[in-house]
Design an enzyme around this catalytic site. Sequence first.
Site, PDB file in Angstrom:
ATOM      1  NE  ARG A  81     -17.108 -14.645  14.263  1.00  0.00           N
ATOM      2  CZ  ARG A  81     -16.614 -15.782  14.343  1.00  0.00           C
ATOM      3  NH1 ARG A  81     -16.745 -16.608  13.232  1.00  0.00           N
ATOM      4  NH2 ARG A  81     -16.471 -16.513  15.361  1.00  0.00           N
ATOM      5  CE1 TYR A 209     -23.138 -10.265  16.044  1.00  0.00           C
ATOM      6  CE2 TYR A 209     -21.554 -11.280  14.429  1.00  0.00           C
ATOM      7  CZ  TYR A 209     -22.014 -10.892  15.885  1.00  0.00           C
ATOM      8  OH  TYR A 209     -21.123 -11.207  17.167  1.00  0.00           O
ATOM      9  CE  LYS A 218     -12.319 -11.746  15.289  1.00  0.00           C
ATOM     10  NZ  LYS A 218     -13.465 -11.870  16.293  1.00  0.00           N
ATOM     11  CG  HIS A 238      -9.499 -14.329  17.263  1.00  0.00           C
ATOM     12  ND1 HIS A 238     -10.240 -15.699  17.582  1.00  0.00           N
ATOM     13  CD2 HIS A 238     -10.084 -13.443  17.691  1.00  0.00           C
ATOM     14  CE1 HIS A 238     -11.353 -14.921  17.895  1.00  0.00           C
ATOM     15  NE2 HIS A 238     -11.415 -13.913  18.039  1.00  0.00           N
ATOM     16  CB  SER A 260     -15.548 -16.471  18.678  1.00  0.00           C
ATOM     17  OG  SER A 260     -15.001 -16.286  17.708  1.00  0.00           O
ATOM     18  CB  CYS A 262     -12.786 -18.923  24.601  1.00  0.00           C
ATOM     19  SG  CYS A 262     -14.095 -20.486  23.647  1.00  0.00           S
ATOM     20  N   GLY A 263     -13.179 -15.826  26.646  1.00  0.00           N
ATOM     21  CA  GLY A 263     -12.551 -15.286  27.355  1.00  0.00           C
ATOM     22  C   GLY A 263     -11.364 -14.167  27.236  1.00  0.00           C
ATOM     23  CB  THR A 265     -13.178  -9.055  26.288  1.00  0.00           C
ATOM     24  OG1 THR A 265     -13.447  -9.190  24.803  1.00  0.00           O
ATOM     25  CG2 THR A 265     -13.793  -7.751  26.905  1.00  0.00           C
ATOM     26  CG  ASN A 266     -14.372 -11.795  30.983  1.00  0.00           C
ATOM     27  OD1 ASN A 266     -14.877 -11.395  31.955  1.00  0.00           O
ATOM     28  ND2 ASN A 266     -15.049 -11.976  29.883  1.00  0.00           N
ATOM     29  CG  ASP A 287     -11.646 -10.137  18.762  1.00  0.00           C
ATOM     30  OD1 ASP A 287     -11.614 -11.042  19.498  1.00  0.00           O
ATOM     31  OD2 ASP A 287     -11.780  -9.804  17.616  1.00  0.00           O
ATOM     32  NE  ARG A 379     -20.201 -10.717  20.493  1.00  0.00           N
ATOM     33  CZ  ARG A 379     -19.068 -11.118  20.339  1.00  0.00           C
ATOM     34  NH1 ARG A 379     -17.857 -10.431  20.813  1.00  0.00           N
ATOM     35  NH2 ARG A 379     -18.926 -12.754  20.100  1.00  0.00           N
ATOM     36  NE  ARG A 410     -16.545 -21.392  26.124  1.00  0.00           N
ATOM     37  CZ  ARG A 410     -16.985 -20.814  26.887  1.00  0.00           C
ATOM     38  NH1 ARG A 410     -17.945 -21.514  27.993  1.00  0.00           N
ATOM     39  NH2 ARG A 410     -17.052 -19.420  27.126  1.00  0.00           N
ATOM     40  CE1 TYR A 503     -15.759 -14.330  33.667  1.00  0.00           C
ATOM     41  CE2 TYR A 503     -16.108 -16.082  35.349  1.00  0.00           C
ATOM     42  CZ  TYR A 503     -16.423 -15.369  34.070  1.00  0.00           C
ATOM     43  OH  TYR A 503     -17.511 -15.984  33.482  1.00  0.00           O
ATOM     44  N   GLY A 504     -10.693 -12.958  37.315  1.00  0.00           N
ATOM     45  CA  GLY A 504      -9.480 -12.318  38.205  1.00  0.00           C
ATOM     46  C   GLY A 504      -8.621 -13.293  38.589  1.00  0.00           C
ATOM     47  CG  ASN A 506      -8.455 -16.785  34.698  1.00  0.00           C
ATOM     48  OD1 ASN A 506      -8.400 -17.874  35.300  1.00  0.00           O
ATOM     49  ND2 ASN A 506      -9.223 -16.348  33.735  1.00  0.00           N
TER      50      ASN A 506
HETATM   51  P1  GTP Z   1     -15.175 -12.823  21.486  1.00  0.00           P
HETATM   52  O1  GTP Z   1     -15.338 -11.452  21.164  1.00  0.00           O
HETATM   53  O2  GTP Z   1     -16.206 -13.577  20.766  1.00  0.00           O
HETATM   54  O3  GTP Z   1     -13.805 -12.951  20.602  1.00  0.00           O
HETATM   55  O4  GTP Z   1     -14.783 -13.365  22.552  1.00  0.00           O
HETATM   56  P2  GTP Z   1     -13.722 -13.413  23.852  1.00  0.00           P
HETATM   57  O5  GTP Z   1     -12.817 -14.282  23.549  1.00  0.00           O
HETATM   58  O6  GTP Z   1     -13.432 -12.023  24.027  1.00  0.00           O
HETATM   59  O7  GTP Z   1     -14.696 -13.965  25.118  1.00  0.00           O
HETATM   60  P3  GTP Z   1     -15.181 -12.883  26.483  1.00  0.00           P
HETATM   61  O8  GTP Z   1     -14.094 -12.560  27.304  1.00  0.00           O
HETATM   62  O9  GTP Z   1     -16.274 -12.104  25.986  1.00  0.00           O
HETATM   63  O10 GTP Z   1     -15.837 -14.115  27.194  1.00  0.00           O
HETATM   64  C1  GTP Z   1     -16.807 -14.893  26.685  1.00  0.00           C
HETATM   65  C2  GTP Z   1     -17.653 -15.623  27.863  1.00  0.00           C
HETATM   66  O11 GTP Z   1     -16.781 -16.339  28.576  1.00  0.00           O
HETATM   67  C3  GTP Z   1     -18.501 -14.657  28.752  1.00  0.00           C
HETATM   68  O12 GTP Z   1     -19.867 -14.993  28.994  1.00  0.00           O
HETATM   69  C4  GTP Z   1     -17.451 -14.739  29.958  1.00  0.00           C
HETATM   70  O13 GTP Z   1     -18.134 -14.443  30.995  1.00  0.00           O
HETATM   71  C5  GTP Z   1     -17.135 -16.187  29.826  1.00  0.00           C
HETATM   72  N1  GTP Z   1     -15.717 -16.138  30.743  1.00  0.00           N
HETATM   73  C6  GTP Z   1     -14.421 -15.426  30.214  1.00  0.00           C
HETATM   74  N2  GTP Z   1     -13.611 -15.890  31.192  1.00  0.00           N
HETATM   75  C7  GTP Z   1     -13.968 -16.782  31.931  1.00  0.00           C
HETATM   76  C8  GTP Z   1     -13.293 -17.575  32.804  1.00  0.00           C
HETATM   77  O14 GTP Z   1     -12.095 -17.259  33.187  1.00  0.00           O
HETATM   78  N3  GTP Z   1     -13.858 -18.717  33.470  1.00  0.00           N
HETATM   79  C9  GTP Z   1     -15.267 -18.943  32.982  1.00  0.00           C
HETATM   80  N4  GTP Z   1     -15.765 -19.899  33.579  1.00  0.00           N
HETATM   81  N5  GTP Z   1     -15.836 -18.181  32.291  1.00  0.00           N
HETATM   82  C10 GTP Z   1     -15.324 -17.193  31.480  1.00  0.00           C
HETATM   83  C1  SPV Z   2     -15.736 -13.440  17.397  1.00  0.00           C
HETATM   84  O1  SPV Z   2     -16.751 -13.798  16.812  1.00  0.00           O
HETATM   85  O2  SPV Z   2     -14.550 -13.599  17.404  1.00  0.00           O
HETATM   86  C2  SPV Z   2     -16.032 -11.695  17.669  1.00  0.00           C
HETATM   87  C3  SPV Z   2     -17.116 -11.231  17.314  1.00  0.00           C
HETATM   88  O3  SPV Z   2     -14.843 -11.102  18.196  1.00  0.00           O
HETATM   89  S1  SPV Z   2     -17.287 -10.860  15.794  1.00  0.00           S
HETATM   90  O4  SPV Z   2     -16.893  -9.540  15.303  1.00  0.00           O
HETATM   91  O5  SPV Z   2     -18.473 -11.141  15.352  1.00  0.00           O
HETATM   92  O6  SPV Z   2     -16.160 -11.620  14.851  1.00  0.00           O
HETATM   93 MN    MN Z   3     -13.029 -12.276  18.609  1.00  0.00          MN
END
Ligand code: GTP
Ligand code: SPV
Ligand code: MN
Length: 593
Positions: A81, A209, A218, A238, A260, A262-263, A265-266, A287, A379, A410, A503-504, A506
Amino acid sequence: MSEPKRSDRTDVPTTNGTLVAWVDDTARLTKPDRVYWCDGSLEEKKRLTDEAVAHGILIPLNPEKRPGCYLHRSSPTDVARTEHLTFVCTREKEAAGPNNNWMSPKDAYAKLGALFNGSMKGRTMYVVPYLMGPAGSPFSKVGIEITDSIYVVLNMRIMTRMGGVALDALGDSSDFNRGLHSTLDLDPEKRFICHFPEDNTIWSIGSGYGGNALLGKKCFALRIGSWLGRTEGWLAEHMLILGAEDPQGRTHYVVAAFPSACGKTNFAMMVPPPHFKGWKITTIGDDIAWMRVGEDGRLWAVNPEAGYFGVAPGTNFKTNPNAMKSIARDAIFTNVAMTPDGDVWWEGKDEEPPEGLIDWKGNPWKRDSGQPAAHPNSRFTAPMTNNPILSPHADDPRGVPISAIIFGGRRATTVPVVLQAFNWSHGVYLGATMGSETTAAATGQVGVVRRDPMAMLPFCGYDMGEYFAHWLRMQGRLKNPPPIFLVNWFRKSREGKFLWPGYGENMRVLEWILARANGEVGARETLVGAVPRDGDLDLQGRDLAPENVAASMAVDRDEWRTEIESQGELFAKLDATMPAALRLERQLLQAKL
Ligand code: GTP
Ligand code: SPV
Ligand code: MN
């Protein structure tokens, strides 16, 4: 060729006069060779995919290893973005607020209109009707994206409910988002993402993109959505949405806003550690959340999207097995590396990079080049129905009731793993003043702390001070406002190592959050919020160095003094509209410190 003739339009699938007139007007402006209305069918997907492959826009991956999957390499200058090229175009500059770039609607329509003029010559103009939110839901909204990018069409097909379902929802109404998108020549000098909230319109040009081009995400669901939410009395955030079923079989839902990459999806797809027997996490969204006050006075949420546009690097079977399973088939990968046998690879995937890797730009990757093989913001796009832990309520028109609200950034320092706000307005203050290190999800410097209020800095479609006021007002409409928490998975040791396993793991924090929400556990009050007492966080079943856990949970006065100080910039920037309640929260904390 000039404007499309009547005879080309025998398959216009709607009698909605407003829509047909707008599409005609747009075609007169952009002058495509053909106008094509997308129906969202499987047959159409196959046809458009074949065409994208024939033009080199998609590269088929190994059908044995990744059935139905394709790789797309974007232009190397179009990989994230571009916040500095993103505008909110309101009649009054003040409405957009100091948090947005602003252009007057007149100037923006003129400037972009000149670029759109003839921009689709020689191309097909795709008309993409899409629905944000479950069919039949009072939350849901219709958008129409007109685009000349087949990649955008195929991604929108995964990310939204596309085709007839949207036209059915729209009927004869003129209440739909008008999205116009052209890749033009992908020249960053001619790239603008403009929002016209007063017209429910988006014009995006010069980028293919994700967040710049998939206009449902968004642009509509957050920037325009937040504007509509304020007018109509709901929230567009968000935020991920997850369900947590405890061993007693009770399910609670939480939302969490992290900036964005910062975790979200995880967290949304988390697998609890083995020690947490009987716990089950389900995903509603990863998201975006649209939230309304229900008749019962509770906060209810739906995920407006139907797929995941997730960060590839760092995704593996240990960190996020459910994401790995979600991308096993029928996924589109953007800017990842390709293995010689036609599979995908990225930094932080399970296996070491194989010999003969092709990097995200399509060149042989050299191990010692110091360059990543996959772009840091590479992505995957995957349908939510691929997710093995998809919630049975992901498509529920009523949404799900929310038991807790989580904000998180973060932060290498200062912010403990978890903190509970004292009350709603303190929680709004914690969310509003949240800081986070920048990531590769947007162009610009990575790793600098900036204030990212509620993870919405790049996505709030109006004045941020007004947005805080809207949040504060929501309390009065909620019979039982959910408790608010601040989390941080990213605190580091002096040596630069993550202190918290993340990760898990959490799940340990989520369990405490739910116990707090249900009034089942006590807490220790610190100056900045309530934290788990010694022994409250379940740390069993994993060898966690006690000094690391302690350091990750510490609240340090000096660090917080600096933090409060650095919030000054945000308060100064938003001075005109910052609610008094949030100024007071800051003063109170200043006095305490
Ligand atoms: P957007 O799609 O951009 O909105 O991102 P998001 O908030 O969904 O982030 P996502 O879960 O994709 O994680 C982004 C990055 O952070 C990845 O490289 C993950 O591996 C890392 N990450 C996610 N959760 C954790 C965590 O609990 N600890 C650490 N150290 N890294 C994490
Ligand atoms: C973000 O950047 O927060 C995303 C990816 O989820 S995008 O669709 O490019 O905004
Ligand atoms: Mn996002």
